[in-house]
Design an enzyme around this catalytic site. Sequence first.
Site, PDB file in Angstrom:
ATOM      1  N   LEU A  63      40.321  38.694  41.094  1.00  0.00           N
ATOM      2  CA  LEU A  63      39.130  37.846  41.250  1.00  0.00           C
ATOM      3  C   LEU A  63      37.985  38.269  40.321  1.00  0.00           C
ATOM      4  O   LEU A  63      37.571  39.415  40.312  1.00  0.00           O
ATOM      5  CB  LEU A  63      38.664  37.932  42.708  1.00  0.00           C
ATOM      6  CG  LEU A  63      37.429  37.080  43.044  1.00  0.00           C
ATOM      7  CD1 LEU A  63      37.730  35.614  42.904  1.00  0.00           C
ATOM      8  CD2 LEU A  63      36.928  37.427  44.423  1.00  0.00           C
ATOM      9  N   ASP A  64      37.460  37.315  39.575  1.00  0.00           N
ATOM     10  CA  ASP A  64      36.346  37.567  38.655  1.00  0.00           C
ATOM     11  C   ASP A  64      36.670  38.661  37.642  1.00  0.00           C
ATOM     12  O   ASP A  64      35.769  39.306  37.105  1.00  0.00           O
ATOM     13  CB  ASP A  64      35.065  37.958  39.421  1.00  0.00           C
ATOM     14  CG  ASP A  64      34.483  36.776  40.184  1.00  0.00           C
ATOM     15  OD1 ASP A  64      34.884  35.640  39.891  1.00  0.00           O
ATOM     16  OD2 ASP A  64      33.648  36.996  41.061  1.00  0.00           O
ATOM     17  N   GLU A  65      37.942  38.896  37.399  1.00  0.00           N
ATOM     18  CA  GLU A  65      38.318  39.934  36.439  1.00  0.00           C
ATOM     19  C   GLU A  65      39.286  39.385  35.403  1.00  0.00           C
ATOM     20  O   GLU A  65      39.916  40.140  34.682  1.00  0.00           O
ATOM     21  CB  GLU A  65      38.982  41.123  37.163  1.00  0.00           C
ATOM     22  CG  GLU A  65      38.055  41.966  37.990  1.00  0.00           C
ATOM     23  CD  GLU A  65      37.318  43.016  37.157  1.00  0.00           C
ATOM     24  OE1 GLU A  65      37.454  43.019  35.920  1.00  0.00           O
ATOM     25  OE2 GLU A  65      36.612  43.829  37.772  1.00  0.00           O
TER      26      GLU A  65
END
EC number: 3.5.1.10
Lengths: 288, 288, 288, 288
Positions: A230-232
């Site tokens: 997530l968000d990476e």
Amino acid sequence: MTTKPQPWILTASCPSRLGTVDVVTRFLAETRNYVLEIQSFDDRALDRFCIRVEFRPERDGFSADDFNEAFAERAAEFDMSWELTAPDHRPRVAILVSKYDHCLNDLLYRYRTGQLNIEIPVIISNHPDLESLAQWHGIPYYHLPITADTKPQQEAEVWKLINQYEAELVVLARYMQVLSPDLCSKLDGWAINIHHSLLPGFKGAKPYHQAWEKGVKLVGATAHYVNNDLDEGPIITQGIQSVNHVHYPEDLIEKGQDIERVTLSKAIRYHIEKRVFLHGQRTVVFAD
Amino acid sequence: MTTKPQPWILTASCPSRLGTVDVVTRFLAETRNYVLEIQSFDDRALDRFCIRVEFRPERDGFSADDFNEAFAERAAEFDMSWELTAPDHRPRVAILVSKYDHCLNDLLYRYRTGQLNIEIPVIISNHPDLESLAQWHGIPYYHLPITADTKPQQEAEVWKLINQYEAELVVLARYMQVLSPDLCSKLDGWAINIHHSLLPGFKGAKPYHQAWEKGVKLVGATAHYVNNDLDEGPIITQGIQSVNHVHYPEDLIEKGQDIERVTLSKAIRYHIEKRVFLHGQRTVVFAD
Amino acid sequence: MTTKPQPWILTASCPSRLGTVDVVTRFLAETRNYVLEIQSFDDRALDRFCIRVEFRPERDGFSADDFNEAFAERAAEFDMSWELTAPDHRPRVAILVSKYDHCLNDLLYRYRTGQLNIEIPVIISNHPDLESLAQWHGIPYYHLPITADTKPQQEAEVWKLINQYEAELVVLARYMQVLSPDLCSKLDGWAINIHHSLLPGFKGAKPYHQAWEKGVKLVGATAHYVNNDLDEGPIITQGIQSVNHVHYPEDLIEKGQDIERVTLSKAIRYHIEKRVFLHGQRTVVFAD
Amino acid sequence: MTTKPQPWILTASCPSRLGTVDVVTRFLAETRNYVLEIQSFDDRALDRFCIRVEFRPERDGFSADDFNEAFAERAAEFDMSWELTAPDHRPRVAILVSKYDHCLNDLLYRYRTGQLNIEIPVIISNHPDLESLAQWHGIPYYHLPITADTKPQQEAEVWKLINQYEAELVVLARYMQVLSPDLCSKLDGWAINIHHSLLPGFKGAKPYHQAWEKGVKLVGATAHYVNNDLDEGPIITQGIQSVNHVHYPEDLIEKGQDIERVTLSKAIRYHIEKRVFLHGQRTVVFAD
């Protein structure tokens, strides 16, 4: 608006090895294709080569099938994957939104004016709010509400629509839902998300509030591929905006919208112009 | 280089309350001081007021002592702290460095040419490398090596020098040592550090390597006040630099140097021009 | 979108003189108005003072009429002109366009979402193309074609509409007509134009083609007040965009659109938030 | 500072024609040279092709002479000019200055630290002021005063020194003299000047004063090749800096220095890394 001749684009990638460039450029020369622009990069950290060529056929009767068939033999020797993109190809982009419309409005504008050379066959949202905007542009809009309980079913429907409308790219234009690992996996490498911070700073929820708490003097936005982290996901491009003490979190939200939409549309353009190569966590972006 | 008339600067800060501006501006008018520029801000999140005024006395014989004495009475009513800075005041800045000289070289240049209106009475380093640079500028250079064992003694010597040379500001110009909590406390609010990332992203060691790992497309630098929270001190200003896939960590280190030195010198200028107000973790910066 | 309390705004301007700030701030204190933010500047080149104050009344029953009546007496002594702007005031902005819609689309978006706190009572164009866009937003659209022969009559109609719809600001959002000196005079100081170059560079027609000829590496946009000097009106704000050799004039046109719309909307925001003071050819802009 | 392996660089340019890329890349493959990076561009406006390749030999005993001899035959067919640059080549750069030292100081810093991979065999000035700076770096400094009467002789001496010290590049680092047409011709294409405006805006003398008069909100700097058209030489790169109403001309001069030195050193780096191709009035710059 423009009379610029659109070129064919050839992109290719393979493990690093002597002759990777030559196998591409020699083939183009032998098949009488005129090269307009090349960018290549050999990543010593990953031992990975990639190349992007804009070209135009010099002879009549250019056939993509013939090209692919003839090139396959040579590419195989280098374990090279490649993609040929026609000048008139308009990729089909499915857009997911929630209630914020600044990114959607911007994408629809660029779609309508041809600034982004895409089709938008479908817009999907967990809220009904943006339907009229979609309608004005003549694009089917699906309202698929979501709750903790219905998440699997909702995502199944989203996935069905993505397939039904034959999307080649999925864009999360401020879709305020955390995708399940399953959907992330399915979309790995062909879905672009816009996050409203300079990732990896301020991951997760309410990044502008986090930024305000820390008293930062720059806020930003990050367009990245969706993956299971997530968000990476791998970063495509980032933009920034100066802020100062007079800006409370609600101001940052408003000020950030300009940079979010510009950053997202730039990432989409890079993707559809085949400027982005995905190597693990990192990207090679042959920007213009 | 410049014939610009330098003004007196009055800065003041107090809890938010009706009349905070008036108590300052009325006093200036009554004492016949001509206001050139005002910036004030009332922070609703912290209930804290601050103001910065540039002015010039209209009558001869202006006395800072008289000003302070007369203003004290009025300020007391508002629980207001203030500071009057003379046009010819050149703050004494102690600089701490290690081996990197890009920030030091830049600060010495701006000091030498008067672009930064400061004195540099002393340069302190845990390495001998930059001594000749200091010497050429005629500035005492102290080489105080440090090991895990000698850290307390070394810091005591550093502290002694800071006091002996009557520094009003301490600048960590890429001083590659983590200060002890004790020294951090002593320097709280009057020492500026330059960190080579967009804090709070990439805190700690080797931020450019971290940035490369993540594949970010922007790197940056953050100038902040030192406090007890390592790399978390209140931010004064930040700068950025675009990067891309061709830049390996060693390139980021090199490319980042320009933005580091510009960001650090800007923060120092803001500080000595009394543009920065420190409110807990956050700063108000009346930039120009 | 935001719950930020909107303040009253007081702006004032007069010849430089001792006490200009005090006359404003003392009045605010005496009438129990709480100052949130001040920016003032005394221009030594023009001997001109200006100030912008954000405030909120501390007592109930604040009346703008009473404020103005009471302040008039004090202001007169300083030959001061001033303006009081209510938090709920939404200025009426007439927009002129031709065929390009990127600026109009952007302004309508910000209008629709409240990001620009304005009314748009009328859109006027010398072409019919953008009517449906206006209609979707429910805004009257007047198509007033223009030829060399009909220019005076057309401008008379434009002027009539501006008055009929009681516009307080006129925005030329890529209106591809050179206004007559007469109309320029009428609009002097309250009409904003967006020019697609970094004025005064590349004045006149086809600035992106001029920029390409010169091989510049940056293109930009300039938002400025209309006056009688074509493309030489006082500048409010400017934006830039990097370009390089791969960008032909048609690319510059496309790439410039983002910076044009951002620059124009920023200038409008500065204007309606009363951040801009016009002093002859120059502006004072109290940016945030 | 860096362990980055430096590559050989091959640059080539010729009239546009089918096969221009292939003749280069095939030769590199056949001679077992490993390509790290390619950028090529075929300019449809000028019918001119250019390419830049970074490579490393895969076999021992690489000889530049052999390379050049073998490639000459193939290049001749395409009327191609080319240049091979060795990894350890440090071009000899003669610097001309007057009294301003901000650019010189910056160049000497980057030279001293190896950030700019150059030799500086000589510094020439029409003033004696910067001699000690040159001396500290161990570089011969020639003070050649100039008057209207002595200009031809002075330029002859300058030219003699440039030759005597075998300069491959001449840098005008704020050399405040207008070169004669004769000297301009001699330096055409291999001398870089830094002008303190966004050319072609504010050509000629005192550009910051011109900028202030116009009230621009951005100032900038332009690094360009010297040619016979004063301040109109082909642009290599440009940088900008925001300014506002508080900045008088003397402030712009000071604020502009940072952007001048960064812009000049970037242009020099592009030049020595063979990233710049000169096509008439325009440049192709393969930036990193």
